[in-house]
Write a protein that holds these residues in place. Structure first.
Motif, PDB file in Angstrom:
ATOM      1  N   ALA A 195       0.734  -1.075  -0.088  1.00  0.00           N
ATOM      2  CA  ALA A 195      -0.012   0.018   0.009  1.00  0.00           C
ATOM      3  C   ALA A 195       0.859   1.237  -0.140  1.00  0.00           C
ATOM      4  O   ALA A 195       0.402   2.351   0.460  1.00  0.00           O
ATOM      5  CB  ALA A 195      -1.006  -0.008   1.188  1.00  0.00           C
ATOM      6  N   SER A 196       2.186   1.185  -0.754  1.00  0.00           N
ATOM      7  CA  SER A 196       2.839   2.365  -0.566  1.00  0.00           C
ATOM      8  C   SER A 196       2.577   3.204  -1.727  1.00  0.00           C
ATOM      9  O   SER A 196       3.159   4.490  -1.782  1.00  0.00           O
ATOM     10  CB  SER A 196       4.455   2.099  -0.662  1.00  0.00           C
ATOM     11  OG  SER A 196       4.552   1.199  -1.776  1.00  0.00           O
ATOM     12  N   GLY A 197       1.834   2.722  -2.712  1.00  0.00           N
ATOM     13  CA  GLY A 197       1.274   3.503  -3.674  1.00  0.00           C
ATOM     14  C   GLY A 197       1.805   3.315  -5.269  1.00  0.00           C
ATOM     15  O   GLY A 197       1.763   3.763  -6.285  1.00  0.00           O
ATOM     16  N   LYS A 198       2.262   1.674  -5.224  1.00  0.00           N
ATOM     17  CA  LYS A 198       2.570   1.110  -6.264  1.00  0.00           C
ATOM     18  C   LYS A 198       1.664   1.032  -7.503  1.00  0.00           C
ATOM     19  O   LYS A 198       1.930   1.278  -8.471  1.00  0.00           O
ATOM     20  CB  LYS A 198       3.232  -0.429  -6.039  1.00  0.00           C
ATOM     21  CG  LYS A 198       4.382  -0.281  -4.998  1.00  0.00           C
ATOM     22  CD  LYS A 198       4.734  -1.578  -4.951  1.00  0.00           C
ATOM     23  CE  LYS A 198       3.781  -2.523  -4.351  1.00  0.00           C
ATOM     24  NZ  LYS A 198       3.492  -2.389  -2.871  1.00  0.00           N
ATOM     25  N   GLY A 199       0.471   0.789  -7.156  1.00  0.00           N
ATOM     26  CA  GLY A 199      -0.632   0.686  -8.061  1.00  0.00           C
ATOM     27  C   GLY A 199      -1.108   2.125  -8.613  1.00  0.00           C
ATOM     28  O   GLY A 199      -1.343   2.109  -9.735  1.00  0.00           O
ATOM     29  N   GLU A 200      -0.802   3.027  -7.795  1.00  0.00           N
ATOM     30  CA  GLU A 200      -1.270   4.378  -8.221  1.00  0.00           C
ATOM     31  C   GLU A 200      -0.044   4.775  -9.396  1.00  0.00           C
ATOM     32  O   GLU A 200      -0.645   5.422 -10.412  1.00  0.00           O
ATOM     33  CB  GLU A 200      -1.025   5.426  -7.194  1.00  0.00           C
ATOM     34  CG  GLU A 200      -2.251   5.326  -6.216  1.00  0.00           C
ATOM     35  CD  GLU A 200      -3.670   5.680  -6.902  1.00  0.00           C
ATOM     36  OE1 GLU A 200      -3.619   6.282  -8.107  1.00  0.00           O
ATOM     37  OE2 GLU A 200      -4.648   5.302  -6.282  1.00  0.00           O
ATOM     38  N   ARG A 252      -4.389   4.083   4.271  1.00  0.00           N
ATOM     39  CA  ARG A 252      -4.796   4.145   2.936  1.00  0.00           C
ATOM     40  C   ARG A 252      -5.723   2.748   2.605  1.00  0.00           C
ATOM     41  O   ARG A 252      -6.264   2.507   2.074  1.00  0.00           O
ATOM     42  CB  ARG A 252      -3.708   4.482   1.923  1.00  0.00           C
ATOM     43  CG  ARG A 252      -3.374   5.833   1.938  1.00  0.00           C
ATOM     44  CD  ARG A 252      -2.119   6.257   1.202  1.00  0.00           C
ATOM     45  NE  ARG A 252      -1.625   7.600   1.315  1.00  0.00           N
ATOM     46  CZ  ARG A 252      -0.443   7.864   0.957  1.00  0.00           C
ATOM     47  NH1 ARG A 252       0.307   7.136   0.524  1.00  0.00           N
ATOM     48  NH2 ARG A 252       0.016   9.345   1.080  1.00  0.00           N
ATOM     49  N   ARG A 295      -9.074   1.284   1.051  1.00  0.00           N
ATOM     50  CA  ARG A 295      -9.062   0.831  -0.258  1.00  0.00           C
ATOM     51  C   ARG A 295     -10.086  -0.452  -0.335  1.00  0.00           C
ATOM     52  O   ARG A 295     -10.633  -0.439  -1.466  1.00  0.00           O
ATOM     53  CB  ARG A 295      -7.647   0.268  -0.687  1.00  0.00           C
ATOM     54  CG  ARG A 295      -7.558  -0.114  -2.045  1.00  0.00           C
ATOM     55  CD  ARG A 295      -6.075  -0.296  -2.273  1.00  0.00           C
ATOM     56  NE  ARG A 295      -5.558  -1.637  -1.621  1.00  0.00           N
ATOM     57  CZ  ARG A 295      -4.474  -2.200  -1.941  1.00  0.00           C
ATOM     58  NH1 ARG A 295      -3.689  -1.636  -2.847  1.00  0.00           N
ATOM     59  NH2 ARG A 295      -3.969  -3.118  -1.441  1.00  0.00           N
ATOM     60  N   ASN A 301       5.998   9.071  -1.064  1.00  0.00           N
ATOM     61  CA  ASN A 301       4.373   9.199  -1.055  1.00  0.00           C
ATOM     62  C   ASN A 301       3.848   9.296   0.387  1.00  0.00           C
ATOM     63  O   ASN A 301       3.338   8.343   0.843  1.00  0.00           O
ATOM     64  CB  ASN A 301       3.711   7.780  -1.785  1.00  0.00           C
ATOM     65  CG  ASN A 301       2.298   8.105  -2.131  1.00  0.00           C
ATOM     66  OD1 ASN A 301       1.733   9.250  -1.930  1.00  0.00           O
ATOM     67  ND2 ASN A 301       1.485   6.983  -2.359  1.00  0.00           N
ATOM     68  N   ALA A 342       2.267  12.887   0.987  1.00  0.00           N
ATOM     69  CA  ALA A 342       1.352  14.049   0.775  1.00  0.00           C
ATOM     70  C   ALA A 342       0.106  13.388  -0.323  1.00  0.00           C
ATOM     71  O   ALA A 342      -0.152  12.450  -0.356  1.00  0.00           O
ATOM     72  CB  ALA A 342       2.074  15.119   0.159  1.00  0.00           C
ATOM     73  N   LEU A 399      -2.435  12.573  -3.316  1.00  0.00           N
ATOM     74  CA  LEU A 399      -2.244  12.033  -4.602  1.00  0.00           C
ATOM     75  C   LEU A 399      -2.006  12.780  -5.826  1.00  0.00           C
ATOM     76  O   LEU A 399      -1.325  12.264  -6.377  1.00  0.00           O
ATOM     77  CB  LEU A 399      -3.551  11.242  -4.755  1.00  0.00           C
ATOM     78  CG  LEU A 399      -3.874   9.777  -5.621  1.00  0.00           C
ATOM     79  CD1 LEU A 399      -2.668   8.800  -5.354  1.00  0.00           C
ATOM     80  CD2 LEU A 399      -5.064   9.361  -5.690  1.00  0.00           C
TER      81      LEU A 399
HETATM   82  N1  LIG Z   1      -0.976  10.265  -1.931  1.00  0.00           N
HETATM   83  C1  LIG Z   1      -1.979   9.276  -1.786  1.00  0.00           C
HETATM   84  N2  LIG Z   1      -3.073   9.855  -1.438  1.00  0.00           N
HETATM   85  C2  LIG Z   1      -4.175   9.393  -1.026  1.00  0.00           C
HETATM   86  N3  LIG Z   1      -4.411   7.955  -1.392  1.00  0.00           N
HETATM   87  C3  LIG Z   1      -3.340   7.309  -1.850  1.00  0.00           C
HETATM   88  C4  LIG Z   1      -2.124   8.016  -1.973  1.00  0.00           C
HETATM   89  N4  LIG Z   1      -1.365   7.161  -2.740  1.00  0.00           N
HETATM   90  C5  LIG Z   1      -2.020   5.794  -2.649  1.00  0.00           C
HETATM   91  N5  LIG Z   1      -3.329   6.058  -2.298  1.00  0.00           N
HETATM   92  C6  LIG Z   1      -4.342   5.226  -2.176  1.00  0.00           C
HETATM   93  O1  LIG Z   1      -3.885   4.135  -1.126  1.00  0.00           O
HETATM   94  C7  LIG Z   1      -4.316   2.948  -1.637  1.00  0.00           C
HETATM   95  C8  LIG Z   1      -2.805   1.892  -1.749  1.00  0.00           C
HETATM   96  O2  LIG Z   1      -2.122   2.461  -2.928  1.00  0.00           O
HETATM   97  P1  LIG Z   1      -1.968   1.468  -3.944  1.00  0.00           P
HETATM   98  O3  LIG Z   1      -3.086   0.335  -4.197  1.00  0.00           O
HETATM   99  O4  LIG Z   1      -1.423   2.137  -5.102  1.00  0.00           O
HETATM  100  O5  LIG Z   1      -0.738   0.619  -3.056  1.00  0.00           O
HETATM  101  P2  LIG Z   1       0.222  -0.585  -3.547  1.00  0.00           P
HETATM  102  O6  LIG Z   1       1.621  -0.425  -3.158  1.00  0.00           O
HETATM  103  O7  LIG Z   1      -0.201  -0.980  -5.008  1.00  0.00           O
HETATM  104  O8  LIG Z   1      -0.396  -1.905  -2.746  1.00  0.00           O
HETATM  105  P3  LIG Z   1      -0.001  -3.565  -2.653  1.00  0.00           P
HETATM  106  O9  LIG Z   1       1.158  -3.701  -2.129  1.00  0.00           O
HETATM  107  O10 LIG Z   1      -1.176  -3.933  -1.414  1.00  0.00           O
HETATM  108  O11 LIG Z   1      -0.551  -3.839  -3.910  1.00  0.00           O
HETATM  109  C9  LIG Z   1      -5.015   2.956  -2.887  1.00  0.00           C
HETATM  110  O12 LIG Z   1      -6.333   2.866  -2.505  1.00  0.00           O
HETATM  111  C10 LIG Z   1      -4.663   4.227  -3.279  1.00  0.00           C
HETATM  112  O13 LIG Z   1      -5.446   5.008  -4.043  1.00  0.00           O
END
Ligand SMILES: Nc1ncnc2c1ncn2[C@@H]1O[C@H](COP(=O)(O)OP(=O)(O)OP(=O)(O)O)[C@@H](O)[C@H]1O
Length: 183
Positions: A11-16, A119, A123, A160, A162, A164
């Motif tokens: 959930a660090s933001g890789k999917g974003e 986050r 999700r 990540n 701050a 989105l």
């Molecule tokens: N800067 C941000 N501000 C608000 N929400 C965010 C931010 N970055 C990511 N998110 C949200 O946090 C959640 C986790 O992010 P994301 O799915 O990108 O993580 P991930 O690293 O792909 O997770 P995993 O390892 O579980 O696959 C998602 O719902 C995403 O939309």
């Protein structure tokens, strides 16, 4: 072929970051998809425990770099000049990609535990941990695969913490620079 790897804690933001790549026309290969397919083929429900068990079994049977090796043909099949790979979990996988692709760049994403937990709670994906203890367990499992050492090998790091919008702007600029794409 330029290959950009993304690595970060759960959930660090890789999917974003992957979503931003797709918006830029960069194909994204998700390493976890190979695991998801195998969980489905085995007729198992898509839970975090089942993903972990199948991924663990692949590593025991075929080696710590098994998922990276399975992913290489999927990356090559895109035939694209720039490809993003999401889902790197260990340093063995980084080694495989660096050896195979002459132009491989690893991007590390940093988010604190508290931010990631908050986050994740909102999700609500089928395999999302909903208690801090469950996230701690997931963190430990992934660190056990060498995630910390993979992060240390990152060629560049993005924080990540701050909004989105800020994260998206930073990732977009970085991907354009690495991929030789005009912003
Ligand atoms: N800067 C941000 N501000 C608000 N929400 C965010 C931010 N970055 C990511 N998110 C949200 O946090 C959640 C986790 O992010 P994301 O799915 O990108 O993580 P991930 O690293 O792909 O997770 P995993 O390892 O579980 O696959 C998602 O719902 C995403 O939309």
């Amino acid at each position: 072929m330029k290959v950009i790897g993304i690595v970060g804690m759960p959930a660090s933001g890789k999917g974003e970051a992957s979503r931003i790549a797709r918006d830029l026309g960069i194909p994204v290969v998700v390493m976890g998809d190979a695991i998801r397919e195998r969980v489905k083929e085995a007729g198992l429900p898509p839970t975090d425990a089942n993903f972990g068990a199948i991924a663990g079994k692949l590593r025991v049977d075929l080696g710590m770099d098994a998922i990276a090796r399975i992913t290489i043909p999927r990356i090559e099949a895109t035939g694209a000049p720039v490809v993003l790979v999401d889902g790197i979990r260990g340093d063995y996988e980084v080694t495989v990609f660096k050896k195979h692709f002459a132009d491989f760049t690893l991007v590390g994403i940093d988010s604190s535990f508290a931010t990631r937990y908050q986050r994740l709670a909102s999700r609500g994906r089928s395999d999302d941990s909903l208690t801090p203890e469950e996230l701690r367990i997931r963190d430990r499992r992934e660190l056990g695969w060498g995630l910390g050492r993979a992060l240390e090998q990152a060629d560049c790091r993005v924080t990540n913490e701050a909004s989105l919008e800020e994260f998206a702007a930073e990732i977009r600029a970085l991907l354009c620079r690495l991929g030789g794409i005009e912003e």
